[in-house]
Write a protein that holds these residues in place. Structure first.
Motif, PDB file in Angstrom:
ATOM      1  N   ARG A 315       7.268   1.440  -8.827  1.00 47.53           N
ATOM      2  CA  ARG A 315       7.208   0.918  -7.458  1.00 47.53           C
ATOM      3  C   ARG A 315       7.404   2.030  -6.435  1.00 47.53           C
ATOM      4  O   ARG A 315       6.732   2.056  -5.396  1.00 47.53           O
ATOM      5  CB  ARG A 315       8.276  -0.172  -7.275  1.00 47.53           C
ATOM      6  N   LYS A 316       8.313   2.951  -6.770  1.00 44.37           N
ATOM      7  CA  LYS A 316       8.542   4.082  -5.874  1.00 44.37           C
ATOM      8  C   LYS A 316       7.288   4.950  -5.783  1.00 44.37           C
ATOM      9  O   LYS A 316       6.914   5.419  -4.693  1.00 44.37           O
ATOM     10  CB  LYS A 316       9.719   4.915  -6.382  1.00 44.37           C
ATOM     11  N   ALA A 317       6.623   5.139  -6.934  1.00 48.34           N
ATOM     12  CA  ALA A 317       5.385   5.928  -6.940  1.00 48.34           C
ATOM     13  C   ALA A 317       4.294   5.232  -6.133  1.00 48.34           C
ATOM     14  O   ALA A 317       3.513   5.886  -5.425  1.00 48.34           O
ATOM     15  CB  ALA A 317       4.923   6.148  -8.378  1.00 48.34           C
ATOM     16  N   GLN A 318       4.245   3.912  -6.214  1.00 46.35           N
ATOM     17  CA  GLN A 318       3.262   3.145  -5.446  1.00 46.35           C
ATOM     18  C   GLN A 318       3.507   3.286  -3.942  1.00 46.35           C
ATOM     19  O   GLN A 318       2.571   3.433  -3.151  1.00 46.35           O
ATOM     20  CB  GLN A 318       3.309   1.670  -5.847  1.00 46.35           C
ATOM     21  N   GLU A 319       4.780   3.235  -3.564  1.00 46.06           N
ATOM     22  CA  GLU A 319       5.124   3.391  -2.153  1.00 46.06           C
ATOM     23  C   GLU A 319       4.705   4.763  -1.635  1.00 46.06           C
ATOM     24  O   GLU A 319       4.161   4.899  -0.531  1.00 46.06           O
ATOM     25  CB  GLU A 319       6.622   3.174  -1.951  1.00 46.06           C
ATOM     26  N   GLN A 320       4.979   5.779  -2.456  1.00 44.77           N
ATOM     27  CA  GLN A 320       4.575   7.132  -2.058  1.00 44.77           C
ATOM     28  C   GLN A 320       3.064   7.237  -1.968  1.00 44.77           C
ATOM     29  O   GLN A 320       2.523   7.897  -1.077  1.00 44.77           O
ATOM     30  CB  GLN A 320       5.121   8.153  -3.068  1.00 44.77           C
ATOM     31  N   SER A 321       2.373   6.560  -2.889  1.00 45.31           N
ATOM     32  CA  SER A 321       0.909   6.582  -2.882  1.00 45.31           C
ATOM     33  C   SER A 321       0.363   5.906  -1.627  1.00 45.31           C
ATOM     34  O   SER A 321      -0.598   6.384  -1.014  1.00 45.31           O
ATOM     35  CB  SER A 321       0.383   5.890  -4.132  1.00 45.31           C
ATOM     36  N   ARG A 322       0.983   4.807  -1.240  1.00 50.46           N
ATOM     37  CA  ARG A 322       0.535   4.100  -0.030  1.00 50.46           C
ATOM     38  C   ARG A 322       0.783   4.941   1.227  1.00 50.46           C
ATOM     39  O   ARG A 322      -0.023   4.933   2.157  1.00 50.46           O
ATOM     40  CB  ARG A 322       1.241   2.751   0.074  1.00 50.46           C
TER      41      ARG A 322
END
Length: 536
Positions: A315-322
């Motif tokens: 989820r943290k990686a997804q947030e950074q990706s967004r």
């Protein structure tokens, strides 16, 4: 720290083994010499032949006069896998293997712990530190209650160590014949296991060796249909080991002193069985369970939490990706097409692009620390390892330590309680224990030998006096440097003060490199072998 009490029988040294082999060889050579045979053995040979003839006759005619089973037992009486227990408590065929309803059976022959088994109408009474076993009277008997049996037990697995056992709460096990037994506040239809969380609880070695592993040994055959009743109950211990407890029991543990209700059980085991240091002896277990099976329980216990940690990272990686996508429309279209799992895999590949062997260094602060640890890390990376330095403390979540070590190929650490975490390594991994001066026996007994039983490649690195900071404090001819064994013989306080609390390690990197390179080559060869046997 681990308390160095030598509770075992002395182990035969290599020198003793060699001596035995040499003496055996001499006997063989003497017996094969013709002059020896002619002069010494001919009369003995005749006597031997007569004896064989007599025994053969006994074997042939005995069935005519004795039952077959009796004759066979005389000629061949094999020991079953559960006949002998180093603690004196047999799992399947002990003094208390079969207990009649309404009775208490205690086996006190073990060196490490006592075990009592109760069966029937069992009721707790925490106010008097008692467990009662009630036997109803006949309807025409109106006399007062009668005490049939009274046993006392301290349910902790360091029976031989008087100083710590003096701190353990004692339980009264009382069998009574009464007219009216009264009611139960909580009725359980599964057995109970009573044990103490006193003593050295608070030290990770003792928590596993004296508590968690013996609890597995004692209760695993119940297949989770068992209730744990704990003396000296600690909330922090329940939080720390709750994941493991949930794999051993379907029921919440009971605080014996804190819960004043009357709990009723059909059966109970009071005390824990223990085999040896940080191990499970499969020969003494139902179904031949071993320390590898215990580790499988750890795997089942920690993976749900580890998956949660992975999902959190995803989820943290997804947030950074967004966040990156908002600044670039082109990157947005490509990132949105990838699943979170793919992103996580990409992250892992970026961290370890060459699939290098993973090395975890369990770092210490205070005594027995590696003072040139930064140079050790640099050298390990030069050899080809992907290195992670882990500094666990009492508050570190065990699932996080398990995750790091379960994924590693090699673990390095200086002798101490934290070496208990070798249990988190996968069988086949490498465990390098740095052994400071004065800790040779303890390092091998408490961690080296148990690690081998788990299937680890164990390497003990015994430091030289120059690699100890004690070398700067004492003359080079001082017994503290030249003869640590003589200092150990003075007692635990000497060992603790000098070798455990006042010593750090300065690794001879040239010397240590050989061990580390050997571990690297071993890991690579094992990986290649696994690839060759992987199905296409």
């Amino acid at each position: 720290m681990v308390h160095y009490h030598r509770s075992h029988q002395p182990r035969k040294t290599n020198a003793d083994s060699n001596k035995d082999e040499d003496s055996h060889t001499i006997i063989t050579l003497d017996c094969s010499t013709s002059s020896y045979y002619n002069k010494k053995t001919r009369p003995k040979l005749l006597s031997f032949l007569l004896l064989i003839t007599f025994l053969s006759c006994c074997y042939v005619f005995a069935p005519l006069f004795l039952p077959t089973s009796f004759t066979f037992s005389l000629l061949y009486s094999p020991a079953t896998e559960n006949d002998v227990n180093p603690d004196g408590v047999d799992v399947n065929d002990s003094t208390c293997s079969s207990v009649s309803t309404g009775t208490i059976c205690c086996d006190r022959s073990g060196f490490r712990s006592d075990i009592c088994v109760m069966k029937g109408d069992i009721r707790t009474h925490s106010a008097s530190s008692s467990i009662f076993l009630y036997n109803p009277r006949s309807t025409d008997d109106v006399s007062v209650e009668e005490e049939l049996q009274h046993e006392k037990i301290k349910p902790y697995t360091r029976k031989w160590e008087t100083s710590v056992m003096d701190t353990i709460d004692e339980l009264n096990l009382v069998s009574k014949r009464v007219n009216d037994v009264g009611g139960c506040d909580v009725q359980h239809d599964v057995p109970a296991v009573f044990f103490s969380n006193g003593g050295y609880t608070g030290n990770v070695y003792h928590e596993f060796n004296d508590g968690i592993i013996p609890l597995y040994i004692t209760s695993q055959h119940f297949k989770k249909k068992v209730v744990f009743v704990i003396l000296e109950y600690h909330n922090w211990w329940i939080m720390k080991y709750g994941d493991i407890l949930s794999r051993l029991s379907d029921f919440p543990p009971i605080d014996f002193k804190g819960d004043n209700r009357t709990h009723c059980f059909p059966e109970s085991i009071v005390g824990l069985r223990i085999h040896d240091e940080l191990t499970v002896d499969s020969a003494l277990m139902r179904g031949n369970k071993s320390i590898v099976d215990f580790r499988n329980v750890l795997d089942q216990a920690y993976w749900p939490r580890i998956r949660g940690l992975i999902q959190k990272e995803e989820r943290k990686a997804q947030e950074q990706s967004r966040e990156q996508a908002s600044s670039s429309s082109s990157s947005s279209s490509s990132s949105s097409s990838e699943t979170s799992q793919q992103q996580f895999i990409k992250q892992q590949v970026l961290e370890n692009p060459m699939k290098k062997p993973k090395l975890v260094i369990l770092s210490r602060s205070g005594s027995r620390a590696i003072t040139n640890e930064n140079l050790l890390v640099k050298m390990a990376k030069e050899i080809g390892f992907m290195v992670k330095v882990l500094k666990p403390d009492r508050t570190t979540e065990l699932a996080k330590i398990y995750r790091a070590l379960n994924a590693s190929d090699v673990m390095i650490g200086v002798h101490g309680a934290a070496m208990t975490h070798f249990l988190f390594l996968r069988p086949g991994s490498v465990f390098i224990q740095v052994v400071p001066l004065g800790t040779t026996w303890a390092a091998e007994t408490y961690y080296g030998e148990p690690a081998r039983k788990l299937g680890l490649k164990y390497i003990g690195y015994q430091i030289h006096p120059r690699e100890s900071t004690l070398y700067e404090k004492y003359d080079k001819n001082d017994p503290i440097l030249r003869d640590p064994t003589s200092i150990n013989k003075k007692g635990w306080e000497y060992t603790k003060k000098i070798y455990l609390d006042s010593q750090n390690v300065i690794l001879d990197l040239g010397r240590f490199r050989k061990r580390l390179h050997r571990a690297y080559e071993y890991t690579l060869s094992k990986s290649k072998l696994n690839l060759q046997h992987r199905p296409m």
